[in-house]
Every structure is written in structure tokens, then in C-alpha cells.
Design a protein around this motif. Structure first.
Motif, PDB file in Angstrom:
ATOM      1  N   PRO A   1     -27.041  30.400   7.494  1.00 33.14           N
ATOM      2  CA  PRO A   1     -26.032  30.602   6.458  1.00 33.14           C
ATOM      3  C   PRO A   1     -25.019  31.680   6.811  1.00 33.14           C
ATOM      4  O   PRO A   1     -23.899  31.657   6.362  1.00 33.14           O
TER       5      PRO A   1
ATOM      6  N   ARG B   1     -27.251  29.005   0.743  1.00 32.47           N
ATOM      7  CA  ARG B   1     -27.519  28.163   1.912  1.00 32.47           C
ATOM      8  C   ARG B   1     -26.206  27.552   2.359  1.00 32.47           C
ATOM      9  O   ARG B   1     -25.353  27.233   1.550  1.00 32.47           O
TER      10      ARG B   1
ATOM     11  N   ASP C   1     -31.980  20.194   4.455  1.00 34.82           N
ATOM     12  CA  ASP C   1     -30.759  20.531   3.725  1.00 34.82           C
ATOM     13  C   ASP C   1     -30.553  19.576   2.545  1.00 34.82           C
ATOM     14  O   ASP C   1     -30.124  19.992   1.468  1.00 34.82           O
TER      15      ASP C   1
ATOM     16  N   ALA D   1     -32.804  20.711  -0.253  1.00 39.68           N
ATOM     17  CA  ALA D   1     -32.281  21.923  -0.890  1.00 39.68           C
ATOM     18  C   ALA D   1     -31.100  21.584  -1.797  1.00 39.68           C
ATOM     19  O   ALA D   1     -30.999  22.093  -2.918  1.00 39.68           O
TER      20      ALA D   1
END
Length: 196
Positions: A68, A103, A178, A181
Motif C-alpha cells: 500500500p 489497502r 485483493d 478485501a
């Protein structure tokens, strides 16, 4: 002289009818399997106009290499809790209420891009088949334009999408971690800001 007709035993009738029914069901299953695959659900979210010119797909670094800290949240992407999608960078940020990136990761866009602007996460689908025929999961729709649904997702098997030359696709794919998330972050109504 009258000859009595010979009757078939009951088990022969049942076996014959069962066999015929199985043949019909198999025929219908084969026919259904060769038909068109269902497209993603129609989410008529905020109206926008998509670019009609398909764009080439960039390569994506391997999952885990994209920390990130490598990219800051774009300054012209609003404030507060939101999801930010940068078209040129092929990058997404999950931003909390204090404007901190929780993120950030790069993505594989489809051949179509939504217009920059503000949208909302709409319909969410746990699993379906994408317009390219790939099994996808954690689908979050955020825009509809030009007959295509724009949505974030990941392939069920985690694979990157094959080049879709000549096709109009609007799925924004990402690695499984990802995608999971994003699914957990972007509940229905979460702002989605698309920047150039």
C-alpha cells in the motif's frame, strides 16, 4: 380360435419409461450446456458513458509485491470512506473515514473504462460467470453504461484474465486476496470514485 395377447410384465414398462426419461433429461442437459452463458446481473447504477474504444491490458505484478505504501491516494478523489479506482494507474485504494489508505493494489481492467466520476457500490453477487465465460467471485457492481456492467471481481481460480481482444468487457479483475478485501470493504452504498 382366439389367441390371448401376451402382456409385458410391469417391471419392463417401468424400466422402459425410466430409460426414456433419462435419455430426455440427458438431451436437455447437453442442449442447455451448449447454450449462451448468463451474463452478470444488470445493475443500473449511476449513468455514465463508457469509452467505446477497447484499451490494451497492462501486466500486473505478482500478488504480495504491491505494498500500500507504493502509491498515495489521488488528491482529487474526494474525502471520507470510499473506494478509489484510478484508470491510468490501473489501481484501487480502499480508503477509511480519515482518508487513510487501508489497502492499495493494481488491477486488470476490462477493455472498457467507465467515465471518471462518483458512483456507489450497488448489487453484490458472491459468485457468477463473467461476460468472458470465466467463473468469478466477490462481484461488486458500481456502474452501467453502453450495455455493459462495470464491476470489481476476481476469478474463482485466481487466474488473471486472458486478453479479450475485440470484446467489450467491463470487469475489473484482481488477485483473490485483493478481491476478498474489496468485497469486505465495499458494502452496498459505499462511494466509488473513478479518477483518470
Amino acid at each position: 380360435m382366439h389367441v390371448a395377447a401376451r402382456r409385458l410384465p410391469t417391471w419392463a414398462w417401468v424400466t422402459g419409461l425410466t430409460s426414456a426419461a433419462i435419455v430426455v433429461v440427458i438431451g436437455l442437459a447437453v442442449q442447455a450446456g451448449s447454450g449462451p452463458k448468463p451474463a452478470a446481473l444488470d445493475d443500473r447504477g449511476p449513468a455514465s458513458s463508457a469509452s467505446d474504444a477497447p484499451r490494451p491490458r497492462k501486466s500486473l505484478s505478482a500478488a504480495g509485491e504491491d505494498a500500500p505504501s507504493k502509491a498515495s491516494v489521488p488528491p482529487e478523489s474526494g474525502t471520507g470512506r470510499r473506494l478509489v479506482y484510478a484508470l491510468e494507474a490501473d489501481r484501487v485504494w480502499l480508503v477509511d473515514a480519515s482518508d487513510k489508505a487501508l489497502r492499495s493494489f493494481t488491477v486488470w481492467p476490462g477493455t472498457m473504462d467507465p467515465e471518471p466520476g462518483e458512483y456507489e457500490a450497488g448489487t453484490r453477487t458472491a459468485a457468477t460467470t463473467g461476460s468472458d465465460g470465466v467463473a468469478i467471485e466477490h462481484v461488486v457492481y458500481f456502474a452501467f453504461s453502453g450495455g455493459v456492467n462495470f464491476a470489481f471481481s476476481h476469478a474463482s481460480d485466481g487466474a488473471s484474465p486472458a486478453p479479450a481482444e475485440g470484446k467489450r468487457t467491463a470487469g475489473v479483475r484482481m488477485p483473490v486476496e485483493d478481491g476478498t478485501a474489496l468485497w469486505e470493504f465495499a458494502s452496498t452504498g459505499t462511494p466509488v470514485v473513478v479518477v483518470p
